[in-house]
Motif scaffolding. Structure first.
Motif: not given
Lengths: 384, 327
Positions: A352-363
């Protein structure tokens, strides 16, 4: 009726609407509100059956199996350690071909102890012979549980409907609850005959020889394959009667995309935001939402990704010594293609660690920039 | 007195009680069931099962099914019963049977009982057969849960004092110092006092029973069939293979267990009301021990110790019948 509802309560409503006769359960975080809500319903006379408050998940599944064999519609719910404790009985359920529906509220599995969402609990039950569906939100959870009964009772295999712990299970969202007449029009009464016929007594779960055992496994495999068509038909019928439906995979803006992000469960909602952001920035990015894990939608995945150069798979689970489990499965599905996309595996949101839209964009941008995928999956963590 | 005189006395006693019509009332053993009721009742266990010769379990199951009759659904576990009952496509039982997993006889039978109730088929009895391993050990938790919920089925423990199906290993029902394959020097632990655990659940009906006293056994099953809620029957089922004795001594061993007071026959109603259903003769325990190879290494002090324990347990049981409840 459209009301605000947490995912766990949406599941309980689906169980009530499906006219389930027998519920056996044991409380475990974050599944507990399903158990509590069903208890309330039983107490208020709204549940058309009985609750058996068992002393363990193992017993809950055992009781569901025998009640189902006797000829009634059954339900149970669990999570994490509870699902692990049930493992033996999961094989027993599919081997005995009982159409049990179970909700698993995905939660990380110990050790160490923790409580957040993580699909490793249910994905590690991959080979127990259960159909597995992963839902994005509360609405989908409700609709999928109702559909699951119709599918399970046609193919005579049990179905696990998974939702993300504390995200889908506890978030309060607007949920459309169909009325009883609508669900009755879709889902007929339980009609699987009793396997305990007094007039023609038979023995269930005999001791068999290796050839016979293999025959049983092969028949179960073939019926799991047949489930592919049943899932499509049932979903189509649900769409016609109830007005909503969910395909085994959902492709969003994947045609002509330079890169496609593949997700499952609640993270899909975050990914939808990330994809919109990426498109605004000029990237040609699409989304592949994977709902069905067993049977795995090989053909659907191939059809969506056959002309896509790069795929990023976002896994909220990890198979130590390999990679994310959806990533493995997706790679296997793409292998028969002549021209295969590059597949980038990312591990994020474990426990359940946070996954933000920013993090996904980075990936996604990182995958776009790199020549080829790294050998090992990339761990995306806020703390480094 | 010759070595086996007392056994013959017991056999005659049983034969005599079998002829007493008053004891048979309500047993529904079928037409002509007066002098030889056990032979006359319809069989629900078929010939050709796979038990070892002289199996106490096979006999116990046969008698129980005679009483319960056609409207019965049987749950069995991986155990000797699993091996006895069916190799595909055969079935030893002439009633529906489900071979479930090892530790879950109780919730499995409870699932059936609940479903039957939902279907309005409460004239059908859910019956679980489990061994001592499946009851005393691995199945204890789920049995306790079912007892706590007072589920409506009959649980029969077929106690042969070891894991006989896997080849004579020690369970927590194996007597102290007895030989098994995993206790070649004699078991260190002491046999679990299982009826005390059962009584503590305060279930409507619990009883001990033995094929050495078949009418007593059948009468208890008849009672259990009529009572709503959880019923537990603890039967001691001699195992010639595991007990290291000739196969024609099964009935004798069962009778000696009762008549030495080692395995007294009694009932416990609601966990408090104790009733002894057969007055034992009080034969020395040594007579029971010496027909079995698993005790052949016993020294006189071992026999004395066991005799002391048996006597004390008997006195405690008698006191319980007077006082009611646990002491």
């Amino acid at each position: 009726m459209r009301i605000l509802l947490a995912g766990n309560y949406a599941v309980a409503e689906a169980v009530r609407l499906s006219r389930v006769k027998f519920v056996a359960a044991y409380p475990i975080t974050p599944q507990t509100p399903i158990y509590e809500k069903l208890s309330d319903m039983e107490n208020e006379g709204k549940l058309s059956g009985v609750m058996m408050r068992t002393e363990s998940e193992h017993s809950a599944m055992a009781a569901c199996i025998s009640a189902s064999l006797t000829g009634v519609r059954t339900f149970t719910a669990t999570a994490s350690q509870g699902l692990a404790l049930m493992h033996e009985m999961l094989h027993f359920a599919s081997g005995n071909r009982v159409p049990i529906v179970m909700t698993n509220v995905n939660r990380v599995i110990s050790a160490p102890w923790a409580f957040g969402s993580d699909q490793s609990d249910s994905l590690s039950q991959r080979d127990t012979g259960w159909l597995q569906f992963y839902c994005e939100d509360a609405q989908e959870a409700l609709d999928t549980v109702i559909q699951a009964y119709k599918i399970a009772e046609q193919v005579l295999l049990p179905i696990m409907v998974c939702i993300d712990g504390f995200f889908t299970s506890h978030f309060i969202e607007p949920v459309e609850i169909p009325d009883q007449e609508t669900v009755d029009a879709f889902l007929p009464p339980f009609s699987v005959p009793t396997r305990f016929d007094i007039k023609e007594p038979a023995y269930i779960t005999n001791v068999v020889n290796p050839e016979q055992y293999m025959g049983y496994r092969q028949r179960s495999f073939e019926d799991m394959e047949k489930a592919r068509a049943v899932i499509r038909e049932v979903n189509q019928e649900y769409k016609e009667i109830v007005g909503r439906g969910y395909d085994p995979v959902e492709a969003y803006d994947t045609e002509g995309a330079d890169i496609v992000l593949a997700t499952s469960g609640a993270m899909t909602s975050t990914a939808r935001v990330a994809i919109e952001n990426l498109k605004e920035k000029g990237y040609k990015a699409g989304l592949l939402k994977m709902k069905n894990f067993r049977p795995f939608p090989f053909e659907e995945v191939q059809a969506v990704l056959k002309d896509v150069p790069k795929v990023v798979v976002l896994d909220r689970n990890i198979s130590l010594g390999k990679e994310g489990i959806w990533c493995q499965e997706l790679k296997a599905a793409l292998y028969p293609l002549e021209r295969r996309p590059q597949v980038y595996g990312y591990i994020a949101g474990i426990c359940g660690a946070d996954v933000s839209p920013d993090m996904i964009e980075d990936m996604v941008t990182r995958a776009l920039k790199s020549e080829q995928p790294e050998k090992l999956p990339v761990w995306v963590r806020r703390d480094g | 007195m010759k070595e086996n005189d007392h056994i013959e006395t017991i056999s005659r006693d049983v034969a005599r009680t079998a002829g007493e019509k008053g004891r048979l009332d309500g047993l529904s053993l079928g037409e002509g069931a007066t002098r030889a009721p056990l032979m006359a009742a319809k069989e629900y266990m078929r010939a050709g099962h796979m038990a070892c010769p002289g199996c106490g379990e096979a006999n116990t199951m046969r008698l129980i099914l005679k009483v319960l009759g056609e409207k019965t659904i049987v749950v069995i576990l991986p155990s000797c019963v699993g091996v006895i009952s069916a190799t595909y496509p055969n079935s030893t039982f002439a009633v529906p049977c489900f071979h479930s997993a090892f530790e879950i006889a109780a919730p499995t039978a409870a699932g059936i009982a609940n479903a039957l109730k939902l279907q309005g088929r409460e004239d059908v009895t859910a019956l679980a057969f489990a061994g001592d391993g499946g009851t005393f050990d691995i199945g204890l938790q789920s049995l306790s849960g079912a007892a706590d919920r007072n589920e409506n089925f009959i649980y029969v423990c077929l106690d042969n004092e070891g894991y006989m199906n896997t080849g004579i290993q020690s369970s927590s029902s194996t007597p102290e110092k007895a030989w098994t394959m995993t206790t070649p020097g004699g078991r260190r632990g002491r046999k679990k006092k299982f009826m005390q655990i059962i009584a503590a659940h305060r279930m409507p009906y619990a009883a001990t029973a033995s094929i050495g006293n078949p009418l007593d056994l059948m009468e208890k099953i008849r009672k259990a069939k009529e009572i709503k809620g959880m019923k537990f029957i603890h039967t001691l089922t001699p195992c010639p293979t595991g007990w290291r004795m000739p196969e024609d001594l099964t009935a004798k061993a069962a009778q000696l267990a009762v008549e030495t007071k080692l395995f007294p026959l009694y009932e416990v109603i609601d966990g408090t009301e104790y009733r002894i259903t057969h007055e034992p003769q009080g034969i020395p325990v040594a007579e029971y021990l010496k027909i079995q190879g698993r005790f052949k290494h016993f020294k006189p002090e071992d026999v004395e110790r066991l005799q002391r324990e048996v006597d004390e347990d008997w006195e405690r049981l008698v006191a319980q019948t007077r006082l009611g409840g646990c002491i």
